[in-house]
Design an enzyme around this catalytic site. Sequence first.
Site, PDB file in Angstrom:
ATOM      1  CE  LYS A 122       3.202   0.215   5.156  1.00  0.00           C
ATOM      2  NZ  LYS A 122       2.583   0.304   3.230  1.00  0.00           N
TER       3      LYS A 122
ATOM      4  CD  GLU B 159      -3.071   1.753   2.666  1.00  0.00           C
ATOM      5  OE1 GLU B 159      -2.862   0.200   3.286  1.00  0.00           O
ATOM      6  OE2 GLU B 159      -3.368   2.526   2.664  1.00  0.00           O
TER       7      GLU B 159
ATOM      8  NE  ARG C 122       3.603  -7.180  10.984  1.00  0.00           N
ATOM      9  CZ  ARG C 122       3.359  -7.034   9.690  1.00  0.00           C
ATOM     10  NH1 ARG C 122       2.534  -6.872   9.408  1.00  0.00           N
ATOM     11  NH2 ARG C 122       3.767  -5.533   9.395  1.00  0.00           N
TER      12      ARG C 122
HETATM   13  P1  ATP Z   1       2.681  -2.263   7.751  1.00  0.00           P
HETATM   14  O1  ATP Z   1       1.976  -2.791   9.041  1.00  0.00           O
HETATM   15  O2  ATP Z   1       4.065  -1.301   8.248  1.00  0.00           O
HETATM   16  O3  ATP Z   1       2.256  -0.339   7.629  1.00  0.00           O
HETATM   17  P2  ATP Z   1       1.713  -3.707   5.453  1.00  0.00           P
HETATM   18  O4  ATP Z   1       1.711  -4.905   5.998  1.00  0.00           O
HETATM   19  O5  ATP Z   1       0.583  -3.257   6.562  1.00  0.00           O
HETATM   20  O6  ATP Z   1       3.010  -3.072   6.879  1.00  0.00           O
HETATM   21  P3  ATP Z   1       1.620  -3.461   3.422  1.00  0.00           P
HETATM   22  O7  ATP Z   1       2.164  -2.467   2.630  1.00  0.00           O
HETATM   23  O8  ATP Z   1       0.420  -3.703   3.189  1.00  0.00           O
HETATM   24  O9  ATP Z   1       2.150  -2.869   4.916  1.00  0.00           O
HETATM   25  O10 ATP Z   1       2.581  -4.778   2.913  1.00  0.00           O
HETATM   26  C1  ATP Z   1       2.797  -5.202   1.143  1.00  0.00           C
HETATM   27  C2  ATP Z   1       2.952  -6.380   1.965  1.00  0.00           C
HETATM   28  O11 ATP Z   1       3.986  -6.669   2.814  1.00  0.00           O
HETATM   29  C3  ATP Z   1       2.036  -7.413   2.405  1.00  0.00           C
HETATM   30  O12 ATP Z   1       1.608  -8.537   2.069  1.00  0.00           O
HETATM   31  C4  ATP Z   1       2.510  -8.244   4.261  1.00  0.00           C
HETATM   32  O13 ATP Z   1       2.284  -8.725   4.337  1.00  0.00           O
HETATM   33  C5  ATP Z   1       3.688  -7.405   3.725  1.00  0.00           C
HETATM   34  N1  ATP Z   1       4.991  -6.826   4.741  1.00  0.00           N
HETATM   35  C6  ATP Z   1       4.522  -6.467   5.773  1.00  0.00           C
HETATM   36  N2  ATP Z   1       5.317  -6.214   6.753  1.00  0.00           N
HETATM   37  C7  ATP Z   1       5.818  -6.900   6.723  1.00  0.00           C
HETATM   38  C8  ATP Z   1       6.806  -7.942   7.554  1.00  0.00           C
HETATM   39  N3  ATP Z   1       7.190  -6.904   9.185  1.00  0.00           N
HETATM   40  N4  ATP Z   1       7.186  -8.929   7.581  1.00  0.00           N
HETATM   41  C9  ATP Z   1       7.376  -9.237   6.938  1.00  0.00           C
HETATM   42  N5  ATP Z   1       6.143  -9.346   5.473  1.00  0.00           N
HETATM   43  C10 ATP Z   1       5.076  -8.321   5.827  1.00  0.00           C
HETATM   44 MG    MG Z   2      -1.230  -3.070   4.784  1.00  0.00          MG
END
Ligand code: ATP
Ligand code: MG
Length: 566
Positions: A276, A41, A266
């Site tokens: 983020k 995102e 994660r």
């Molecule tokens: P954040 O919580 O940091 O905002 P998010 O999951 O909202 O992370 P996205 O942009 O939706 O961020 O993530 C893109 C991809 O990266 C998704 O498939 C998510 O599952 C994966 N991802 C995000 N954070 C992690 C992590 N700490 N370890 C492994 N994969 C991750």
């Molecule tokens: Mg997300």
Amino acid sequence: MNTPTDIETTPAPSNFIREIIRDDLETNKYGGRVQTRFPPEPNGYLHIGHAKSINLNFGLAAEFGGQCNLRFDDTNPSKEETEYVDSIIADVRWLGGDWGDRLFYASDYFEQLYQWAVQLIRAGKAYVCDLSGDEVRRQRGTLTEPGQESPYRNRSIEENLNLFERMRAGEFADGARTLRAKIDMASPNLNLRDPIMYRILHAHHHRTGDKWCIYPMYDFAHGESDSIEKITHSICTLEFEDHRPLYDWYVEQLGIYHPQQIEFDRLNLTYTVLSKRKLLTLVQQGHVNGWDDPRMPTVSGLRRRGYTPEAIRNFCRRVGVSKTNGTTELGLLEYFLREDLNKRSLRAMAVLRPLRVVIDNYPDGQVEQMEAINNPEDASAGTRTVPFSKVLYIEQDDFREDPPKQYFRLSPGREVRLRYGYFITCTGVVKDEAGQVVEIHCSYDPATRGGNAPDGRKVKSTIHWVSAEHAVDAEVRLYDNLFKVEDPNAVPEGQDLTVNLNPNSLEVVQNAKLEPSLGGALPGARYQFERLGYFSADPDSAPEKLVFNRTVALRDTWAKIEKKTK
Ligand code: ATP
Ligand code: MG
């Protein structure tokens, strides 16, 4: 926990996702296709957790001759920006992700998603609800209590079609109505209690502009986007496990291609925040100098600090995937960093906190070019010359007027080796009014050129140096962990994350002295400064003002801890 000390002794970590793909290929489940995607995102910069996901998605596709798409899940215009899109594209590319011509955006699918929403309304599977967001949340129930049905749940299909069309046309205010899936308000899975599919939001979207004033919820867009792209293995993190039944419900009701979702853990790292939202707060409140501050766990921060994509990839591979969330030691990441930098970094001599040394018996005005090895790990890196002269700088730390017992470096009367130079013996010190040693005097043995005494006498220590006359000045930025506690997210009641910030995470050394060969270092160039660590020229660096970041110190702090506890 994964620690560097396990590395040599434990077998390669499991990758159950690889096994699933292997089985699917064997049974020809998707006609031999492997199609994955990385779906960020664009509401912030990517971090090392995303690198794990990138490595998995692109890595598995490459391993099995498949493809991985880059798809922006850009369904929330209020938090998304092109700056984030651009940084994400640069970061995925830098990490080695190759999406070919398959760069997609969920916003490309807005019209199709709208049509599918209409299809669900027609099938009596979705309805327009006039409850506010708060009311919807309140009526959702809890894990132990069922939710309440909305009074608008049984609107006629005609009325729903009419209202939804008018939602799109912009007739209603933000939040006035939503489109909800009609599933089951008593479902044990809260995600299935008539989830919101569309909301009204009169917001400018970074790609679709003002075309839309209703936006699909992530949960409605995500599975269908995967379906449109014919994803075979939709790999995501564990928190989406409970959303899978909802994604399944949508694609089944719509009768469209059904991707297979697989969840993994994660990445969490000690001393590090990987969210983020929290990283954005650090940037906005000025606790760091932007998203690419070298103390940030963002991909751009790590890159600026001097990390290599290879080090990050090796780390991700070692961490593997599992079905339970855990926390990995930051030291493991640094282990793979040192391992990679050791192989590729040219060596150089640099003095961070200079102490002047005058070699009294060295001829005035003489300069000798001493041959130095560029990289003992790589013979093809060759050698260079380093100028030697009467006045040098050594590290303040490498001299003690009154040496403790185990201290073998320079002290009055003590002989040491200057790397690639001569043996020198300290003959005297000069102090300022405050009694601080500001200069030391030495004699050298001309027979020890290159570092060995023909009479076979030994010295206990070798120290680095630079010639004062030839040295180039630099600013050197030394980093420590951004947070002072292992779990920065553990915050006392009523306080926030910033109480855990390490006040000493950045130390700027202004007057470092570098060997002249570093004068032309371009931003991004990586070196090992002998005995000090790995350093990388910062983007702020310019020929008239060199700036280096310490990527990581040489000594493995882990090895030290290990020794202590043995
Ligand atoms: P954040 O919580 O940091 O905002 P998010 O999951 O909202 O992370 P996205 O942009 O939706 O961020 O993530 C893109 C991809 O990266 C998704 O498939 C998510 O599952 C994966 N991802 C995000 N954070 C992690 C992590 N700490 N370890 C492994 N994969 C991750
Ligand atoms: Mg997300």
